[in-house]
Structures are given as C-alpha cells and as structure tokens.
Design a protein around this motif. Structure first.
Motif, PDB file in Angstrom:
ATOM      1  N   ALA A  55       0.601  -1.210  -0.045  1.00 30.15           N
ATOM      2  CA  ALA A  55      -0.032  -0.029  -0.081  1.00 30.15           C
ATOM      3  C   ALA A  55       0.860   1.245  -0.114  1.00 30.15           C
ATOM      4  O   ALA A  55       0.374   2.494   0.501  1.00 30.15           O
ATOM      5  CB  ALA A  55      -1.005   0.109   1.309  1.00 30.15           C
ATOM      6  N   GLU A  56       2.078   1.288  -0.378  1.00 29.03           N
ATOM      7  CA  GLU A  56       2.947   2.438  -0.336  1.00 29.03           C
ATOM      8  C   GLU A  56       2.626   3.416  -1.727  1.00 29.03           C
ATOM      9  O   GLU A  56       2.962   4.605  -1.621  1.00 29.03           O
ATOM     10  CB  GLU A  56       4.470   2.037  -0.391  1.00 29.03           C
ATOM     11  N   ASN A  57       2.172   2.759  -2.697  1.00 30.50           N
ATOM     12  CA  ASN A  57       1.591   3.685  -3.967  1.00 30.50           C
ATOM     13  C   ASN A  57       0.352   4.326  -3.655  1.00 30.50           C
ATOM     14  O   ASN A  57      -0.426   3.977  -2.582  1.00 30.50           O
ATOM     15  CB  ASN A  57       1.571   2.829  -5.036  1.00 30.50           C
ATOM     16  N   GLU A  58      -0.052   5.252  -4.221  1.00 26.30           N
ATOM     17  CA  GLU A  58      -1.388   5.902  -4.298  1.00 26.30           C
ATOM     18  C   GLU A  58      -2.271   4.934  -4.305  1.00 26.30           C
ATOM     19  O   GLU A  58      -2.052   3.825  -5.054  1.00 26.30           O
ATOM     20  CB  GLU A  58      -1.709   6.972  -5.276  1.00 26.30           C
ATOM     21  N   LEU A  59      -3.599   5.209  -4.087  1.00 27.44           N
ATOM     22  CA  LEU A  59      -4.803   4.206  -4.013  1.00 27.44           C
ATOM     23  C   LEU A  59      -4.852   3.478  -5.340  1.00 27.44           C
ATOM     24  O   LEU A  59      -5.202   2.252  -5.495  1.00 27.44           O
ATOM     25  CB  LEU A  59      -6.071   4.916  -3.564  1.00 27.44           C
ATOM     26  N   ALA A  60      -5.002   4.301  -6.616  1.00 27.62           N
ATOM     27  CA  ALA A  60      -5.052   3.744  -7.933  1.00 27.62           C
ATOM     28  C   ALA A  60      -4.006   2.759  -8.204  1.00 27.62           C
ATOM     29  O   ALA A  60      -4.346   2.063  -9.327  1.00 27.62           O
ATOM     30  CB  ALA A  60      -5.252   5.000  -8.931  1.00 27.62           C
ATOM     31  N   LYS A  61      -2.947   2.794  -7.515  1.00 26.51           N
ATOM     32  CA  LYS A  61      -1.663   2.088  -8.242  1.00 26.51           C
ATOM     33  C   LYS A  61      -1.222   0.991  -7.043  1.00 26.51           C
ATOM     34  O   LYS A  61      -0.118   1.099  -6.729  1.00 26.51           O
ATOM     35  CB  LYS A  61      -0.419   2.810  -8.496  1.00 26.51           C
ATOM     36  N   ARG A  62      -2.316   0.294  -6.493  1.00 23.56           N
ATOM     37  CA  ARG A  62      -1.854  -0.743  -5.690  1.00 23.56           C
ATOM     38  C   ARG A  62      -2.139  -2.064  -6.233  1.00 23.56           C
ATOM     39  O   ARG A  62      -1.613  -2.968  -6.023  1.00 23.56           O
ATOM     40  CB  ARG A  62      -2.528  -0.523  -4.347  1.00 23.56           C
ATOM     41  N   ILE A  63      -3.459  -2.145  -6.952  1.00 22.76           N
ATOM     42  CA  ILE A  63      -3.541  -3.546  -7.360  1.00 22.76           C
ATOM     43  C   ILE A  63      -4.565  -3.206  -8.907  1.00 22.76           C
ATOM     44  O   ILE A  63      -5.297  -2.337  -8.585  1.00 22.76           O
ATOM     45  CB  ILE A  63      -4.419  -4.513  -6.489  1.00 22.76           C
ATOM     46  N   TYR A  64      -4.425  -4.236  -9.673  1.00 26.98           N
ATOM     47  CA  TYR A  64      -5.213  -4.110 -11.011  1.00 26.98           C
ATOM     48  C   TYR A  64      -5.825  -5.336 -11.005  1.00 26.98           C
ATOM     49  O   TYR A  64      -5.320  -6.434 -10.933  1.00 26.98           O
ATOM     50  CB  TYR A  64      -4.320  -3.579 -12.121  1.00 26.98           C
ATOM     51  N   PHE A  65      -7.238  -5.308 -11.234  1.00 30.03           N
ATOM     52  CA  PHE A  65      -7.879  -6.581 -11.316  1.00 30.03           C
ATOM     53  C   PHE A  65      -8.144  -6.990 -12.719  1.00 30.03           C
ATOM     54  O   PHE A  65      -8.671  -6.190 -13.654  1.00 30.03           O
ATOM     55  CB  PHE A  65      -9.199  -6.421 -10.743  1.00 30.03           C
ATOM     56  N   LEU A  66      -7.697  -7.852 -13.127  1.00 22.45           N
ATOM     57  CA  LEU A  66      -7.594  -8.475 -14.526  1.00 22.45           C
ATOM     58  C   LEU A  66      -9.107  -8.657 -15.198  1.00 22.45           C
ATOM     59  O   LEU A  66      -9.202  -8.551 -16.177  1.00 22.45           O
ATOM     60  CB  LEU A  66      -6.699  -9.775 -14.547  1.00 22.45           C
ATOM     61  N   ASN A  67      -9.823  -9.132 -14.324  1.00 25.34           N
ATOM     62  CA  ASN A  67     -11.215  -9.476 -14.753  1.00 25.34           C
ATOM     63  C   ASN A  67     -12.039  -8.466 -14.219  1.00 25.34           C
ATOM     64  O   ASN A  67     -13.477  -8.678 -14.631  1.00 25.34           O
ATOM     65  CB  ASN A  67     -11.756 -10.638 -14.319  1.00 25.34           C
TER      66      ASN A  67
END
Length: 371
Positions: A289-301
């Motif tokens: 969680a060190e990145n900004e909220l939009a760049k923590r996880i990307y849901f492939l589906n």
C-alpha cells in the motif's frame, strides 16, 4: 479474451481469500528469459527479496544460476538452506546482525557468504569478529551511485578505502557493489543515459584498482529497470529480482522486458455498501500500500473498477450504478509492487493447469528462520 484467461482457477471456490497465488510455469518462463537476456549465466546474481521462497530458489539453481543476492539474514539463511553456492548479503552487518551473519557462515559451510561495507569502522568491525571465529569474510565496497542511502561515492576516497581494506586481515575484498534503484525511467534511451552517467565513475574506480596492480574487482550492479542494459556490459554481475514474479508496475514501465506476471492476489466481493459501490476483501494487509490508491492492485477481470478507499482488511471500489457484481464474485488482482506484497503472506498457493496444486512457503519473509 484468450490472453486474459491464463489466470483462471477452475477450483477457486476452494480458495479462501485474500490469497496469494503463483503460477510455476510462468516463473520458469521468466527464469529462462532472464538467462536469455544475459547469455552468460555466471553473470547473473538475482535478488531473492521478491519471492523469498526456497521453491523459486531451487528452480533457479536447477537452471544453472549459482550466485544470489539478498537483503536480510533470513533471506541469506533461506539461500543457505538451499545450498546456494554464492550469496551476497547486500547490507552492512552491525551489532547483533553481524553476530548472526557470523553464525550463518558457520552454520552453512556449503555456501560462500559475502557482505557490504562503506567505511573503515565497519571493515574493522567485521574483520575483528571474523578473526575471533577463525574466518576470512568476503566483502564488497558499497558505492553510492545516486540512491543516497548507503555507500561511498566512487572517487579517490573510495579508492583509498578499497586499498585499506585489502590489507585488513579477517576480510577479503572482492569488488564493488553499485545499486542504481533511482534509475527507473520508462524511456529506455533516457534510462541508458542515466545509467552510463552513474556507472562511469564505477568503471573508472575499477580501472584505477587494476592499474595500481591489484586484482580486478568483481562489479555487481543494477536492478530490474537497468538489467537489460547492464546485461550487455561484459564482466558486470547483474542483480534483477522482480523478474521472478513481475508485477503491474514494471509491466507498464518497462515494456522492453517481456517477463510474465506470475503472482496474483485473489479477492472476493464481500459487501455492496450502496448503489454503485462494492467492497473487496483486500486491504493494506493483503497488498502493498505504499503507492497511491489507484496504483496498488489491478484486477485482470475487473479493470474498470475505480478505488475510493482502503483500510486494513477492506478495499472499496466504485463499480458504477447498475453494475453486475454480486457477493462472492472472485477478482484476480495483479499487484503494482509485488516485492512487499509477498512479505505479507506466509505462503503462496501454486496453480497448475488452472487448478490448485500445492503451496510454496515464503519462509524468508520472517525476520528470523533459525539464526
């Protein structure tokens, strides 16, 4: 659509979430690709901070990789347990850490352990403990090429320190270590220009050492962003680490490196708090969680989700009014930064042929294994 289905787990209903999963076939592909980049496997010294796993280490050993780099005593011990021939602790051990490092060297005689130093006091401290234990500890001079956290600037002072260390009984100076983690420009040409600028004084220091009649120093340099560039520099040992699993951040930033993403965080929709909002069971404790909220996880589906909040156990996303998500829906999440994400899990569930196969223990996530 077919490209996006590699991650599907047919028996995902058996998997409690959040869960870290890895795909061994993709890990093996990445190991093959990292070897293809460099051609000479003896110049590879991968960093194990990403995977922290004896299983991945053994795959690398089977592929002919014999040199490794790590940052903690636990990571070093994990490598010793795997009988890795050559391990660099890319850290200056002091206090109890130095005592543990000595214990490590004595406990795993099949592995040659080395460490870093950047000042004469540390050199003398390591040497003193080494002699007390009848050891000669291999060391590398840690150079500051722009990270500005540890290391000595590669100049005349560094040359004098290097020479001084050559005459200290108890340590054996092997070479130079230069980590360039501040260089991560997406533009390969810009990255190359900055790398050349950072490494120029390192090469000059190496030349000065050789010209003075001393043995040619081993140069260990770089991380994942500069790996493709340093892979073409004869004589330099390269230390990529993220390649084992890769992640969303590097996938977007370094398109010239075609490694496959091989580790995901699986989550589920657990609540529909209001119209348009969904809540997922992936909080700070489940993904870096060190990145900004939009760049923590990307849901492939579920790439359209817009995250609006995250806490320790929950991730809230805007799915739009009239969305199709239901309680229990499974989401396949690709972390932006895989290294600290791995450290959040004691195990990774292995997926083979789209089914749960077993698990890999991330034993080096602990601060201590036995030593």
């Amino acid at each position: 659509m077919v490209e996006q289905e590699w991650y599907t787990i047919k028996d995902v209903d058996q998997l409690d979430t959040p869960a870290l999963v890895v795909y061994p076939d993709r890990v093996q592909y990445n190991i093959g690709l990292v070897k293809a980049f460099i051609h000479d496997v003896s110049r590879l010294r991968p960093h194990v901070k990403t995977h922290k796993s004896p299983d991945v280490t053994k795959l690398m050993l089977q592929a002919g990789i014999t040199k490794f780099k790590c940052a903690t005593i636990a990571e070093a011990e994990m490598l010793g347990m795997c009988k890795a021939p050559d391990v660099l602790l890319a850290y200056q051990p002091a206090g109890p850490k130095l005592e543990r490092f000595i214990q490590l060297i004595k406990a795993y005689p099949d592995t040659s352990f080395s460490c870093l130093l950047d000042n004469i006091d540390t050199a003398n401290g390591i040497a003193e403990q080494a002699l007390k234990n009848d050891l000669q500890i291999p060391v590398f001079l840690d150079l500051n090429v722009g990270m500005n956290r540890t290391g000595i600037v590669p100049d005349k002072e560094a040359f004098e320190l290097y020479k001084a260390c050559l005459s200290i009984n108890g340590i054996k100076m092997l070479g130079l270590h230069a980590y360039d983690g501040h260089i991560h420009d997406a533009d390969l040409a810009v990255r190359n220009e900055r790398l050349n600028e950072a490494m120029k004084p390192v090469y000059e220091l190496s030349d000065a050492i050789i010209d003075s009649g001393y043995p040619e120093p081993v140069i260990i340099a770089g991380g994942s962003p500069t790996f493709p560039l340093l892979a073409d520099v004869k004589g330099v040992e390269c230390s990529p680490g993220t390649f084992a699993y890769w992640d969303r951040g590097y996938q977007l930033a370094f398109e010239e490196q075609k490694f496959q993403t091989a580790a995901l965080v699986i989550g589920r929709v657990i609540s529909l708090p209001d119209d348009g909002k969904i809540c997922i069971d992936i909080g700070h404790k489940s993904v870096s969680a060190e990145n900004e909220l939009a760049k923590r996880i990307y849901f492939l589906n579920a790439p359209e989700l817009v995250f609006t909040g995250q806490s320790e156990e929950h991730l809230v996303a805007d799915a739009g009014k009239g969305h199709h998500y239901k309680i229990g829906d499974v989401l396949y999440g690709l972390p932006y930064h895989i290294c600290p994400t791995i450290a959040l899990y004691e195990r990774a569930i292995t997926i083979e042929n789209k089914h749960i196969k077993g698990e890999w223990r991330n034993i080096a996530r602990d601060r201590k294994i036995t030593i």
